[in-house]
Structure formats: C-alpha cells, structure tokens
Design a protein around this motif. Structure first.
Motif, mmCIF file in Angstrom:
data_model
loop_
_atom_site.group_PDB
_atom_site.id
_atom_site.type_symbol
_atom_site.label_atom_id
_atom_site.label_comp_id
_atom_site.label_asym_id
_atom_site.label_seq_id
_atom_site.Cartn_x
_atom_site.Cartn_y
_atom_site.Cartn_z
ATOM 1 N N TYR A 93 3.588 1.830 -1.690
ATOM 2 C CA TYR A 93 3.962 2.137 -3.070
ATOM 3 C C TYR A 93 2.757 2.620 -3.874
ATOM 4 O O TYR A 93 2.897 3.483 -4.749
ATOM 5 N N PHE A 94 1.565 2.074 -3.585
ATOM 6 C CA PHE A 94 0.376 2.582 -4.273
ATOM 7 C C PHE A 94 0.049 4.005 -3.794
ATOM 8 O O PHE A 94 -0.502 4.809 -4.550
ATOM 9 N N TYR A 108 9.527 -1.566 -5.194
ATOM 10 C CA TYR A 108 8.577 -2.688 -5.179
ATOM 11 C C TYR A 108 9.253 -3.970 -5.672
ATOM 12 O O TYR A 108 9.072 -5.042 -5.082
ATOM 13 N N VAL A 131 2.062 6.133 -5.894
ATOM 14 C CA VAL A 131 1.425 6.275 -7.209
ATOM 15 C C VAL A 131 0.408 7.415 -7.181
ATOM 16 O O VAL A 131 0.308 8.221 -8.121
ATOM 17 N N PRO A 154 0.809 -1.230 0.000
ATOM 18 C CA PRO A 154 0.000 0.000 0.000
ATOM 19 C C PRO A 154 0.841 1.277 0.000
ATOM 20 O O PRO A 154 0.398 2.310 -0.522
#
Length: 430
Positions: free
Chosen positions: A29-30, A89, A33, A27
């Motif tokens: 890394y998202f 990631y 994003v 989460p």
C-alpha cells in the motif's frame, strides 16, 4: 443471581502468527502511495504543457479536448488508487481509526473486499471510456485496427463489470438479510399455587371506571379484505407490531426532542443517524451524558424510526440484558440466544453506568458485544464515555468490549442539566 465465570479459549499461537502475516501487505500500500505521487507529477506536467500551448496560441480545440481528457484520466486513476489504498488497508491490514474525524469519507464505512472489487471494475470501465473517447476525438490519427480493438476491449470491460455486479448483488442481500434462526424453546416455570385468602371482612368492592370512549370511525372505512390488500395499511400494521414487540419503555420520536435543552448537542450526527444508514451498515451509536439529558429519548426515537423502516428492534436496560444473558448461560443456551438475536438488526442497551457488573456479568456482556460486532447494530446510552467503563464493568475484557463497540460507532455527547429536574424546579418556583 450468581453468574458463573465464562472462560474464553485463547487463540492458538499458530493462528496469531498467521494473522500477523497481514502486515506483509503494508509495504504494497505504501508502494501505491508512491504511485499516487507519480500521477500527481504527471497531472501537473500535462497541465503545464496545456497552459504553455494555450498562452503561445498553438493549442487547437482538438488538442485542448485531448489534454483535458488526459487530465480527467489521471484524476480517475488517482481516485481509484486512494480508494484501494485506504479501503484496502482498512479492510485487510489494520484499522486506521478515522472515527470522529471531520474528513472521514462516507464510502470508507461501506468498503469491504466485495465492494472494492465492484468499485475497481466500475473505475476501470470509466477509465476505458475516457481512452475510447480520446480515440474518437482524434479519429483522424487513429487507425481502424486500434479503434476496433479499443471498442472490443471496452465492451469486454463493461461485460465483466456487469457480471461482477450481478454476482455481488445476491451476496450483499444475503449479508444484509440473514436467514432467521430457529427460535429457542422458552423455558416456562410452573407458577406457585396462590395461598388461601386470610379470614377477615370481605374486600371492599372496586369501583369500575367508565369505559373509555371509542375512537371515531373513519369517514369511509375500508372492508377487511381491502385493508388486507392495502400496502400502506399492511405496512403500518407491521410497524405497529414491531414497535409493540420492541419493548420500548415509552414511545418517543426524534421530532419531539427538545434540541434547545442540551448545551452541547451534535445535531448533524443525530440527523445522519436518523437516516438509519448505520443500521444497514451494522454500525453502532453511543449516547453519553448525565441523567435527564435525553439519551433514552434519542435511542427510542431511532428505534421507533427503525421499526417504521421495517427493522426488528429490541430495547432493554443494561441490567435486563445482563439478566437475560445470565439466564441463557445458566441454561446452557447462550450461543443459541446470541444467534437468535441476529434476527434483530438493532438492539438498544439503555442505562449503562447505573448498575455495576461483576467480572462474570462483564464476560457475558463482552460475548454479547463481540458477537454483535459487524453482525448487527447496537445503540447504547451511558452516563460516562466508554473509556471510563472500567468504573462500571470489572474484568480484563472491558477494554476489548469498548474497542469493538466504538470501532464503527457514532458517539454523541449531550451536556445539560437534567430535563426532569429543571421542570421540577420550575414547578416549585411557581
């Protein structure tokens, strides 16, 4: 030869549970994003404001320069974000599986935690430089206090990045050139006594062939001491010694490969492999195709070029590697043998697919490939792709072995009729 089955101790359940906690980072890394999307919105917002000012004639040269620097600043931060998202990631959570993708970034294969830290520090210095340049461009509206502290902070970033790069250098060199392990004592067998000659007529004398003509001397031969001090001669002698020790079946070079013979041949990938970056990155190369399509030629050509570049290389067929591993296992020194092979940055396994292997030999091959994984490079030639290696190897470790081999690998497929058969048919036709 009967090879005993190798039992692999399973990872404890606690170890699996701890390793599974890496998904807690997904989460994060998202979330980065989403931050990337925020910077995309900010970029176009600034760009639209700049366009409106330029169209209305209210944009001064200083304003345009500052606006462009802001856009550059946003782009640099976005580049840093994508590097941290994809590289982090891939390094800390799970494989993304971009091998073979035409848009796979070059830096992804070299990213690890150490590289990420250095690139992060470099990006921060670049971003700080842009901010400091904005202050100097708009110096009339910047206080001396802010200018002074901006310069001090920028120098602190530079000093920190230099220290981090200096600390990372010895680590990278140590990982690229591991200390040579102690060589295991070879086991020598006592030769069997020769039987006495059978009675009969004396053997016919063997004709002695005329000695080969000696090579012509160089016009100006160097003295022995000068040859020893000549770096080019010393390097050539070292390359020749490495090629003799590699065990190549024949000497082949990449320049002699007939690129017009295969119907399907990825020249760009072979040219990229010829730069030997995959050896320093500890990646693999797999050549797949029917017999006589030039797989061994390409593998040996890369091995010869690696020897010329200063790398130690070992080359043998898959059957010979299996016998070597089985002998080491039977002597109780398989671990020492695998550790000794770490001194060779490149190993070549030729002719996979021509000899079937039982589960015991497959287990040894799995240990061989698993030990080399991200420690050293392998070049494998096979008559079928790794997805069909269950037809050659037997046992439950085949998928895991193929997975480790192709994770960091360039796979080159050669589609052609046999080069040897083609020339034989041509000779028969003549």
């Amino acid at each position: 030869m009967i090879v005993p089955t190798v039992q692999n101790s399973p990872m404890p359940t606690l170890g699996y549970a701890l390793f599974a906690t890496r998904w807690l980072q997904a989460p994060l890394y998202f979330g980065l994003v989403a931050a990337q999307g925020v910077y995309v919105y900010k970029f176009f917002n600034e760009l639209w404001a700049l366009i409106l000012r330029c169209v209305s004639g209210r944009a001064t040269e200083t304003y345009v320069m500052l606006a462009v620097l802001k856009l550059v600043d946003v782009v640099m931060i976005a580049n840093l974000l994508i590097m941290v998202i994809v590289g982090g990631y891939e390094t800390f959570v799970s494989r993304i599986g971009l091998q073979g993708h035409r848009d796979q970034p070059e830096w992804l294969s070299h990213v690890n935690s150490n590289v990420l830290k250095v690139k992060l520090a470099t990006a921060i210095v670049g971003i700080s430089s842009v901010h400091l340049l904005q202050m100097f461009v708009d110096v009339h509206h910047t206080s001396r206090h802010a200018l002074l502290w901006g310069t001090v902070i920028h120098m602190a970033f530079i000093f920190s990045a230099a220290i981090l790069a200096y600390m990372s250098g010895p680590m990278a060199r140590r990982s690229e050139h591991p200390p040579a392990p102690r060589r295991a004592e070879p086991t020598t067998a006592t030769p069997a006594p020769e039987p006495p000659p059978a009675p009969g007529p004396p053997p016919a004398p063997v004709p002695v062939s005329a000695p080969a003509p000696a090579a012509l001397p160089t016009p100006f031969p160097l003295p022995a001491q000068r040859r020893a001090e000549d770096p080019e001669a010393r390097e050539a002698a070292g390359a020749e010694e490495r090629m003799r020790a590699a065990g190549f079946p024949v000497r082949k070079v990449l320049e002699e490969f007939d690129e017009s013979h295969p119907r399907a041949f990825d020249r760009d990938t072979v040219a990229r492999l010829g730069k030997l970056d995959f050896v320093t990155a500890r990646h693999n190369a797999v050549f797949v195709g029917p017999p006589g399509t030039g797989k061994t030629h390409l593998a040996v050509g890369l091995g010869v070029r690696a020897c010329q570049a200063g790398h130690r290389v070992l080359c043998a067929t898959a059957a010979a590697w299996a016998a070597r591993l089985a002998e080491a296992h039977a002597a109780g020194r398989l671990t020492e043998e695998l550790t000794a092979l770490d001194a060779y940055p490149l190993l070549i396994v030729d002719e996979v697919g021509y000899t079937p292997f039982d589960p015991a030999a497959t287990a040894l091959f799995f240990q061989f490939v698993a030990h080399r994984y991200e420690r050293g490079s392998l070049i494998v030639t096979a008559d079928r792709p790794p997805a069909r290696w269950t037809e050659v190897f037997s046992g439950p470790s085949v998928p895991a072995m193929a997975d480790r081999l192709v994770h960091h690998a360039e796979i080159v497929r050669l589609d052609a009729d046999s080069y040897r058969t083609r020339h034989a048919r041509a000779a028969w036709a003549d």
